[in-house]
Every structure is written in C-alpha cells, then in structure tokens.
Design a protein around this motif. Structure first.
Motif, mmCIF file in Angstrom:
data_model
loop_
_atom_site.group_PDB
_atom_site.id
_atom_site.type_symbol
_atom_site.label_atom_id
_atom_site.label_comp_id
_atom_site.label_asym_id
_atom_site.label_seq_id
_atom_site.Cartn_x
_atom_site.Cartn_y
_atom_site.Cartn_z
ATOM 1 N N LEU A 1 0.835 -1.207 0.000
ATOM 2 C CA LEU A 1 0.000 0.000 0.000
ATOM 3 C C LEU A 1 0.869 1.256 0.000
ATOM 4 C CD1 LEU A 1 -2.849 -0.843 2.556
ATOM 5 C CD2 LEU A 1 -2.810 -1.189 0.076
ATOM 6 N N GLU A 2 1.934 1.205 0.799
ATOM 7 C CA GLU A 2 2.825 2.363 0.895
ATOM 8 C C GLU A 2 3.463 2.652 -0.478
ATOM 9 O OE1 GLU A 2 6.776 3.510 3.478
ATOM 10 O OE2 GLU A 2 5.499 1.878 4.201
ATOM 11 N N PHE A 3 3.895 1.589 -1.139
ATOM 12 C CA PHE A 3 4.549 1.750 -2.439
ATOM 13 C C PHE A 3 3.587 2.265 -3.508
ATOM 14 C CE2 PHE A 3 5.650 -0.530 -6.531
ATOM 15 C CZ PHE A 3 6.590 0.403 -6.946
ATOM 16 N N ILE A 4 2.406 1.682 -3.584
ATOM 17 C CA ILE A 4 1.514 2.012 -4.706
ATOM 18 C C ILE A 4 0.918 3.416 -4.559
ATOM 19 C CG2 ILE A 4 -0.776 1.151 -3.968
ATOM 20 C CD1 ILE A 4 1.054 0.314 -7.289
ATOM 21 N N THR A 5 0.924 3.936 -3.296
ATOM 22 C CA THR A 5 0.430 5.304 -3.084
ATOM 23 C C THR A 5 1.585 6.304 -2.980
ATOM 24 O OG1 THR A 5 0.410 4.982 -0.672
ATOM 25 C CG2 THR A 5 -1.655 4.541 -1.852
ATOM 26 N N SER A 6 2.816 5.863 -3.230
ATOM 27 C CA SER A 6 3.984 6.716 -2.978
ATOM 28 C C SER A 6 4.215 7.767 -4.057
ATOM 29 C CB SER A 6 5.247 5.852 -2.848
ATOM 30 O OG SER A 6 5.573 5.261 -4.104
ATOM 31 N N GLY A 7 3.566 7.618 -5.196
ATOM 32 C CA GLY A 7 3.760 8.564 -6.296
ATOM 33 C C GLY A 7 2.763 8.277 -7.387
ATOM 34 N N PRO A 8 2.839 9.047 -8.484
ATOM 35 C CA PRO A 8 1.881 8.836 -9.552
ATOM 36 C C PRO A 8 2.017 7.464 -10.218
ATOM 37 C CG PRO A 8 3.516 10.496 -10.164
ATOM 38 C CD PRO A 8 3.748 10.164 -8.730
ATOM 39 N N VAL A 9 0.881 6.940 -10.645
ATOM 40 C CA VAL A 9 0.846 5.714 -11.453
ATOM 41 C C VAL A 9 0.207 6.080 -12.792
ATOM 42 C CG1 VAL A 9 0.655 4.180 -9.463
ATOM 43 C CG2 VAL A 9 -1.429 5.017 -10.574
ATOM 44 N N PHE A 10 0.433 5.254 -13.809
ATOM 45 C CA PHE A 10 -0.218 5.471 -15.103
ATOM 46 C C PHE A 10 -1.192 4.320 -15.315
ATOM 47 C CE2 PHE A 10 -0.445 5.706 -19.817
ATOM 48 C CZ PHE A 10 -0.818 7.046 -19.920
ATOM 49 N N ALA A 11 -2.478 4.630 -15.139
ATOM 50 C CA ALA A 11 -3.527 3.606 -15.196
ATOM 51 C C ALA A 11 -4.103 3.526 -16.607
ATOM 52 C CB ALA A 11 -4.637 3.955 -14.205
ATOM 53 N N MET A 12 -4.330 2.304 -17.069
ATOM 54 C CA MET A 12 -4.815 2.105 -18.441
ATOM 55 C C MET A 12 -5.852 0.994 -18.497
ATOM 56 S SD MET A 12 -1.132 1.932 -20.357
ATOM 57 C CE MET A 12 -0.387 0.957 -19.053
ATOM 58 N N VAL A 13 -6.736 1.120 -19.484
ATOM 59 C CA VAL A 13 -7.643 0.019 -19.811
ATOM 60 C C VAL A 13 -7.398 -0.356 -21.267
ATOM 61 C CG1 VAL A 13 -10.019 -0.793 -19.875
ATOM 62 C CG2 VAL A 13 -9.354 0.967 -18.214
ATOM 63 N N TRP A 14 -7.109 -1.635 -21.479
ATOM 64 C CA TRP A 14 -6.847 -2.145 -22.827
ATOM 65 C C TRP A 14 -7.881 -3.211 -23.140
ATOM 66 C CZ3 TRP A 14 -2.757 -0.702 -26.099
ATOM 67 C CH2 TRP A 14 -1.806 0.163 -25.536
ATOM 68 N N GLN A 15 -8.229 -3.317 -24.424
ATOM 69 C CA GLN A 15 -9.153 -4.378 -24.789
ATOM 70 C C GLN A 15 -8.657 -5.167 -25.991
ATOM 71 O OE1 GLN A 15 -13.056 -2.735 -25.492
ATOM 72 N NE2 GLN A 15 -12.653 -2.282 -27.645
ATOM 73 N N GLY A 16 -9.148 -6.387 -26.095
ATOM 74 C CA GLY A 16 -8.778 -7.260 -27.202
ATOM 75 C C GLY A 16 -9.022 -8.709 -26.815
ATOM 76 N N GLU A 17 -9.112 -9.554 -27.805
ATOM 77 C CA GLU A 17 -9.333 -10.967 -27.535
ATOM 78 C C GLU A 17 -8.135 -11.526 -26.756
ATOM 79 O OE1 GLU A 17 -10.391 -13.127 -31.062
ATOM 80 O OE2 GLU A 17 -10.134 -15.052 -30.037
ATOM 81 N N GLY A 18 -8.407 -12.121 -25.611
ATOM 82 C CA GLY A 18 -7.344 -12.739 -24.811
ATOM 83 C C GLY A 18 -6.402 -11.762 -24.138
ATOM 84 N N VAL A 19 -6.818 -10.507 -24.002
ATOM 85 C CA VAL A 19 -5.894 -9.473 -23.509
ATOM 86 C C VAL A 19 -5.448 -9.720 -22.064
ATOM 87 C CG1 VAL A 19 -7.695 -7.845 -22.744
ATOM 88 C CG2 VAL A 19 -5.453 -6.982 -23.465
ATOM 89 N N VAL A 20 -6.293 -10.348 -21.245
ATOM 90 C CA VAL A 20 -5.922 -10.581 -19.844
ATOM 91 C C VAL A 20 -4.732 -11.532 -19.766
ATOM 92 C CG1 VAL A 20 -6.661 -11.624 -17.662
ATOM 93 C CG2 VAL A 20 -8.193 -10.065 -18.873
ATOM 94 N N ALA A 21 -4.860 -12.699 -20.376
ATOM 95 C CA ALA A 21 -3.782 -13.693 -20.290
ATOM 96 C C ALA A 21 -2.541 -13.226 -21.034
ATOM 97 C CB ALA A 21 -4.272 -15.026 -20.853
ATOM 98 N N MET A 22 -2.710 -12.630 -22.216
ATOM 99 C CA MET A 22 -1.533 -12.207 -22.985
ATOM 100 C C MET A 22 -0.781 -11.094 -22.283
ATOM 101 S SD MET A 22 0.598 -12.476 -25.360
ATOM 102 C CE MET A 22 -0.124 -13.811 -26.305
ATOM 103 N N SER A 23 -1.487 -10.147 -21.671
ATOM 104 C CA SER A 23 -0.754 -9.074 -20.998
ATOM 105 C C SER A 23 -0.026 -9.621 -19.774
ATOM 106 C CB SER A 23 -1.656 -7.883 -20.660
ATOM 107 O OG SER A 23 -2.771 -8.290 -19.944
ATOM 108 N N ARG A 24 -0.586 -10.628 -19.097
ATOM 109 C CA ARG A 24 0.140 -11.253 -17.978
ATOM 110 C C ARG A 24 1.413 -11.933 -18.482
ATOM 111 N NH1 ARG A 24 -1.325 -10.820 -12.413
ATOM 112 N NH2 ARG A 24 -0.876 -13.039 -12.134
ATOM 113 N N LEU A 25 1.328 -12.565 -19.667
ATOM 114 C CA LEU A 25 2.528 -13.174 -20.253
ATOM 115 C C LEU A 25 3.574 -12.117 -20.581
ATOM 116 C CD1 LEU A 25 1.309 -15.870 -22.835
ATOM 117 C CD2 LEU A 25 2.660 -16.249 -20.748
ATOM 118 N N MET A 26 3.115 -11.000 -21.135
ATOM 119 C CA MET A 26 4.039 -9.917 -21.509
ATOM 120 C C MET A 26 4.663 -9.280 -20.273
ATOM 121 S SD MET A 26 1.716 -8.294 -24.565
ATOM 122 C CE MET A 26 2.704 -6.843 -24.883
ATOM 123 N N ILE A 27 3.940 -9.273 -19.160
ATOM 124 C CA ILE A 27 4.431 -8.696 -17.907
ATOM 125 C C ILE A 27 5.452 -9.624 -17.246
ATOM 126 C CG2 ILE A 27 3.722 -8.189 -15.522
ATOM 127 C CD1 ILE A 27 1.095 -7.025 -16.770
ATOM 128 N N GLY A 28 5.194 -10.912 -17.232
ATOM 129 C CA GLY A 28 6.108 -11.868 -16.622
ATOM 130 C C GLY A 28 5.760 -12.170 -15.180
#
Ligand code: DAT
Ligand code: MG
Length: 149
Positions: free
Chosen positions: A62-89
């Motif tokens: 909580l301390e880290f995620i509120t410590s400064g600005p974040v860049f929040a995004m919403v992305w869409q596409g077929e399979g975007v949840v699983a593929m973005s997790r793969l891209m994140i690692g």
C-alpha cells in the motif's frame, strides 16, 4: 470485448518508462480505451489489493503504490488478460523470463514496474476502482467504432 486493467507503478513513472511500456502493448495490437496519470488514494489502493490483506507485505504494498503517480490504463482485445500477464512476466522479477517487462527491467519483488489483472472479473473490479465510466471510450454507446473514424 475482453478488457484488462494495466497500471504502471510509481517506479515505472519515476524511471520515465511510460512511453516504452505503452509501446509494447500498442505494438502487440491491443486497443487502448482509457488512460490517465493519477495518484491512488489509500482507499483505492486497499480496494485494488484487497485479496492481499493478510499477506506480510500488505503494508509496504500500500505504501509503495500510493507513494507517487501511477499510469492507469484500460486495454481491450481478444485474450488481452492472459496475454498481458505473459508480456508482464512472473511476479518476482528475478524469476520473470527475459523478454517480459519484469524480466527485462526489474529485480525487486515489490518494485516490479507494472500491474495486470489476473482475470476478466478482476479487471472489471479494478477498472471500476480507478476510472469513471465516462473516462473510457466505451462509455458512449452511440460513438462510431474506432475503425470507422
Ligand atoms: P502480480 O502483481 O504478479 O499479480 P500478486 O497479485 O501475487 O502479483 O501480488 C501483488 C503485488 O504484491 C506484486 O506485484 C508485488 C507484491 N508482492 C507479491 N509478493 C510479494 C512478496 N513475496 N514480497 C513483497 N512484495 C510482494
Ligand atoms: Mg495480482
């Protein structure tokens, strides 16, 4: 269409990585339907990480995620949840494969650059926690489709 909530954490913003990281998802071909620089309130952080309440690292999370600005995004596409997790690692950057975002740019478990929803249901909850509906392109059902513009 499937959606996911991706959030560049304070370490990514501080390290001037917004452009580089957004580019990865653009190049993959997913569609960006909402984005903003914001600072998470403590209430938003608690809601976002509600599943981790009992973990020993919850406080520093909580301390880290509120410590400064974040860049929040919403992305869409077929399979975007699983593929973005793969891209994140993997969560621990030391175990994340080279070529993934965490594998390429991080070494620390906490400061791991980016959040991605783990399911479409989590995405819906996380998007609602960070965005007003009118901040997303899908808000107005009478808008012409992007392809038609
Ligand atoms: P992920 O972000 O890959 O979905 P998660 O939901 O298990 O991972 O945990 C949320 C965040 O909490 C994670 O991005 C970084 C932090 N975290 C997880 N495990 C941790 C640990 N063992 N020590 C410190 N921070 C940790
Ligand atoms: Mg998670």
């Amino acid at each position: 269409m499937e959606k996911t909530f991706l959030m560049l954490k304070p370490d990514a913003v501080q390290r001037r990585m917004i452009g580089k990281l957004v580019q990865r998802f653009e190049e993959k071909g997913f569609e960006l339907i909402g984005a903003k620089l914001m600072r998470m309130t403590m209430a938003q952080a608690e809601a976002h990480y509600a599943e981790h309440t009992d973990k020993p690292f919850y406080g520093e999370l909580l301390e880290f995620i509120t410590s400064g600005p974040v860049f929040a995004m919403v992305w869409q596409g077929e399979g975007v949840v699983a593929m973005s997790r793969l891209m994140i690692g993997k969560t621990n950057p030391l175990e994340a494969a080279p070529g993934t975002i965490r594998g390429d740019f991080a070494t620390d478990k906490g400061n791991n650059i980016i959040h991605g929803s783990d399911s479409p249901e989590s995405a819906e909850r996380e998007v609602a926690n960070a965005f007003h509906p009118e901040e997303l392109l899908i808000f107005d059902p009478f808008l012409p489709k992007l392809e038609a513009l």
